[in-house]
Write an enzyme that holds these catalytic residues in place. Structure first.
Site, PDB file in Angstrom:
ATOM      1  N   HIS A   1       1.816   4.145  -2.808  1.00  0.00           N
ATOM      2  CA  HIS A   1       2.281   5.567  -2.814  1.00  0.00           C
ATOM      3  C   HIS A   1       3.342   6.062  -3.300  1.00  0.00           C
ATOM      4  O   HIS A   1       3.530   7.503  -3.715  1.00  0.00           O
ATOM      5  CB  HIS A   1       1.588   5.799  -1.089  1.00  0.00           C
ATOM      6  CG  HIS A   1       0.007   6.196  -0.681  1.00  0.00           C
ATOM      7  ND1 HIS A   1      -1.006   6.252  -1.559  1.00  0.00           N
ATOM      8  CD2 HIS A   1      -0.200   5.994   0.666  1.00  0.00           C
ATOM      9  CE1 HIS A   1      -1.667   6.206  -1.027  1.00  0.00           C
ATOM     10  NE2 HIS A   1      -1.433   5.292  -0.216  1.00  0.00           N
TER      11      HIS A   1
ATOM     12  N   HIS B   1       3.720   5.991  -6.947  1.00  0.00           N
ATOM     13  CA  HIS B   1       2.953   7.288  -7.560  1.00  0.00           C
ATOM     14  C   HIS B   1       3.516   8.667  -7.496  1.00  0.00           C
ATOM     15  O   HIS B   1       3.575   9.451  -8.828  1.00  0.00           O
ATOM     16  CB  HIS B   1       1.259   7.374  -6.681  1.00  0.00           C
ATOM     17  CG  HIS B   1       0.240   8.501  -7.464  1.00  0.00           C
ATOM     18  ND1 HIS B   1      -0.573   8.801  -6.997  1.00  0.00           N
ATOM     19  CD2 HIS B   1       0.230   8.640  -8.209  1.00  0.00           C
ATOM     20  CE1 HIS B   1      -1.617   9.807  -7.490  1.00  0.00           C
ATOM     21  NE2 HIS B   1      -1.083   9.893  -8.584  1.00  0.00           N
TER      22      HIS B   1
ATOM     23  N   HIS C   1       0.397  -1.148  -0.146  1.00  0.00           N
ATOM     24  CA  HIS C   1      -0.342   0.302   0.092  1.00  0.00           C
ATOM     25  C   HIS C   1       0.513   1.209  -0.389  1.00  0.00           C
ATOM     26  O   HIS C   1       0.748   2.001  -0.623  1.00  0.00           O
ATOM     27  CB  HIS C   1      -0.548   0.011   0.937  1.00  0.00           C
ATOM     28  CG  HIS C   1      -1.953   0.697   1.578  1.00  0.00           C
ATOM     29  ND1 HIS C   1      -2.976   0.728   1.066  1.00  0.00           N
ATOM     30  CD2 HIS C   1      -1.934   2.412   1.514  1.00  0.00           C
ATOM     31  CE1 HIS C   1      -3.292   2.404   1.253  1.00  0.00           C
ATOM     32  NE2 HIS C   1      -2.643   3.189   1.736  1.00  0.00           N
ATOM     33  N   GLU C   2       1.839   1.327   0.879  1.00  0.00           N
ATOM     34  CA  GLU C   2       2.138   2.568   1.211  1.00  0.00           C
ATOM     35  C   GLU C   2       3.322   3.014  -0.011  1.00  0.00           C
ATOM     36  O   GLU C   2       3.858   3.763  -0.680  1.00  0.00           O
ATOM     37  CB  GLU C   2       3.431   2.604   2.202  1.00  0.00           C
ATOM     38  CG  GLU C   2       2.372   2.750   3.456  1.00  0.00           C
ATOM     39  CD  GLU C   2       1.237   4.008   3.826  1.00  0.00           C
ATOM     40  OE1 GLU C   2       2.397   4.850   3.376  1.00  0.00           O
ATOM     41  OE2 GLU C   2       0.400   3.423   3.983  1.00  0.00           O
TER      42      GLU C   2
END
Ligand SMILES: [Zn+2]
Length: 618
Positions: free
Chosen positions: A413, A416, A409-410
């Site tokens: 980020h 991105h 998940h992190e």
């Protein structure tokens, strides 16, 4: 300021309780594993940078009253304020990462406070600019942008975004007045917080294990999935009844908050409170309303899930207190090195460019992965100095599947941010939450699909599928239910209907029953759950978790089916960063968030997952 997303902040709160019981492997006193020297070689260099930035802040005032003179002056100001903001971002990042690495070191907390002061000084020093730009007007500024390459390349979007608000900006006198009353608008939320933290006498219950628990918010989240059903019932019955006793005060607090929203939408001439809230990122109201309508259309699948849950937990019937216990357990250790390897394989469908950046980024000292005494809890990716240095990640990974999903998940980020930085100028790289949680959730979905495909036993497969079902229940259905509650409360307030704690409970009970279906018992006492959700004081925010998981499902499903065009479309969303409004970025990538498509994708994903589990358990 690099703000944590809601979800990360929530995770931080939820994890606050586990610090005292760190596993042995996490107690290695080796200190943080990231390398902050990439930001500044030592504290003295950081302090020099901070002092220089602080000394530069007053220089921005020389542009005041002159932005309309000509394009070059406007460009000079925009560059000066952006460059200074960029430096301050780096100063702040260094201080906040150092502070979070060990909350007990007061010298580092003081440095962080100094960095916040610097931010505040900067914010005050540029606060005159937006009103001045609005006074100059769109026609003249558009002319400046057309005639100046710097304005066109770096600032066209941010200037247009400022000007977009013209119709909803009042005279300087009225704006002043609004700013003055603004601080009292946080009163309702402060009152709720005080009630919950200090005044409500949280009752103590004795569980079947003999353990005594004082049931405050934190103890509730730690005990709501108790393996013994009678314990769960006791926890729910006691906790919600206590909230119910304060229904009148909590209702008055929430009603005041809603009234403040209605006042502001009227003052700023928006048709509805929803439109006012969504205007900050220029998201059409149809996105919100379609989400609510499509979630309702997808409720039969959620009801099917609760029936499956009942069967798997071996219960004679289902109640609201049965929604949290895990369906199956999996005791499998995953080291941080393995997390990297698995995630790298799982995100392969995103193509070579993504893979290459991911491999390089995760090989660097960008991350502090494990819990440690004194370290800040939760997980976040800090993009604050990423454009000139790289993102940093603070994680508190458990060496298990939950840790692995947090890792994926992190890093979603961080990727991105890396892609946005690669393709955008600094001023257009930062993206809002409306797209942020798509990048992280899409990685989680690719990971889940990979784990299911690689699972060696039936039990393992059911575990991963069950985790996916829970993710969709909690992030899609539950957040959409919250979104529907907020909408109902505001709609009724705008229509002039009388509201109170009792009325909020009635609205909420109706939603709980509708979302959980006729076979899940929801006693009236549980209607007070709305009062427990602090996010309701940040109006019309949580819907974005539901829209993001929907968009992520849409892209992950089509990418896994081999859709090369969809993969490029997905990557185009990440690469676009903050170069346009998030709704428009997604629409250009083939996904209209005001249409049913993304919400039907996540419901279809949920249905497929249910089908798979049902087939496995026979
Ligand atoms: Zn996130």
């Amino acid at each position: 300021m690099p703000a944590l997303s809601r979800r990360e902040a929530l995770a931080a709160t939820a994890l606050a309780g586990i610090v005292a019981t760190l596993p042995a492997w996490a107690q290695d006193a080796g200190g943080a594993q990231w390398d902050l020297k990439d930001l500044y070689p030592r504290d003295a260099a950081w302090d020099d940078a901070r002092k220089k930035a602080l000394a530069d802040v007053p220089s921005l005032a020389k542009y005041k009253g002159k932005l309309g003179d000509n394009a070059d002056t406007l460009a000079a100001f925009m560059v000066a304020q952006s460059d200074l903001g960029r430096t301050i971002g780096r100063v702040y990042t260094y201080a906040s990462l150092n502070a979070d690495a060990d909350l007990r070191v007061s010298a580092n907390q003081e440095k962080q406070a100094q960095a916040i002061d610097l931010y505040t000084a900067y914010g005050e020093a540029v606060s005159w600019a937006s009103p001045e730009l609005l006074a100059i007007g769109k026609a003249k500024i558009d002319g400046f942008i057309a005639s100046n390459a710097t304005l066109k390349k770096r600032f066209d979007f941010s200037l247009a975004d400022t000007l977009r608000r013209a119709d909803h900006t009042l005279s300087p006198e009225s704006e002043n007045l609004l700013a003055g009353v603004g601080s009292s608008f946080s009163g309702p939320s402060d009152i709720r917080e005080q009630l919950v933290a200090s005044d409500i006498p949280w009752p103590t219950v004795t569980l079947s294990t003999g353990k005594q628990v004082r049931l405050d918010d934190q103890a509730y989240t730690l005990n709501r999935d108790a393996p013994n059903r009678a314990d769960r019932k006791l926890v729910f019955d006691t906790f919600w009844a206590e909230y119910g006793k304060f229904q009148n005060s909590l209702g008055a607090a929430y009603l005041s908050h809603v009234k403040a929203d209605v006042f502001e939408k009227k003052a700023r001439k928006y048709p509805t409170s929803l439109a006012a809230a969504l205007s900050s990122n220029n998201v059409p109201e149809a996105v919100y309303r379609t989400l609510v309508a499509e979630t309702n259309a997808g409720l039969p699948q959620l009801h099917r899930y609760f029936e499956l849950r009942r069967k798997m937990l071996g219960l004679p019937d289902m109640a609201y207190y049965d929604i949290y216990p895990p369906l199956v357990a999996l005791d499998k250790r995953v080291t941080v090195a393995e997390m990297r390897g698995v995630t790298m394989d799982a995100v392969k469908p995103l193509g070579p460019e993504y893979a290459e950046i991911f491999a390089k980024a995760t090989a660097g000292k960008w991350m502090d992965p494990l819990p440690r005494p004194g370290k800040k809890s939760g997980a976040y990716m800090n993009p604050g100095a990423s454009y000139d240095v790289h993102p940093y990640l603070l994680l508190n990974l458990g060496e298990n599947y939950s840790g692995l999903t947090t890792y994926a998940h992190e890093w979603g980020h961080a990727m991105h941010t890396m892609l946005a930085n690669k393709y955008q100028v600094y001023e257009k790289s930062d993206y809002p939450i409306f797209t942020a949680e798509i990048a992280s959730t899409c990685n989680e979905e690719l990971l889940a699909a990979y784990m299911v495909a690689k699972a060696k036993t039936k039990q393992e497969k059911i575990f991963y599928l069950g985790q996916q079902l829970e993710a969709i229940r909690g992030t899609f259905y539950r957040q959409a239910m919250f979104a529907e509650f907020e909408l109902a409360a505001h709609d009724k307030a705008e229509a002039g209907e009388g509201l109170s704690g009792e009325k909020f409970s009635a609205i909420y009970l109706d939603l709980l029953k509708r979302y959980h279906g006729p076979k899940v018992a929801v006693p009236d006492t549980y209607a007070s759950e709305w009062a427990y959700i602090p996010h309701f004081y940040n109006s019309f925010y949580v819907y974005q978790y539901a829209t993001c998981i929907s968009a992520a499902s849409y892209f992950a499903r089509s990418i896994l089916k081999g859709g090369a065009k969809e993969r490029d479309n997905y990557l185009s969303v990440l690469k676009a960063g903050g170069s346009d409004y998030p709704y428009d970025i997604l629409k250009r990538a083939g996904l209209d968030m005001a249409s049913p498509a993304p919400y039907r994708a996540v419901v279809a994903q949920f249905k497929d997952t249910l089908d798979q589990v049902e087939a496995l358990i026979g």
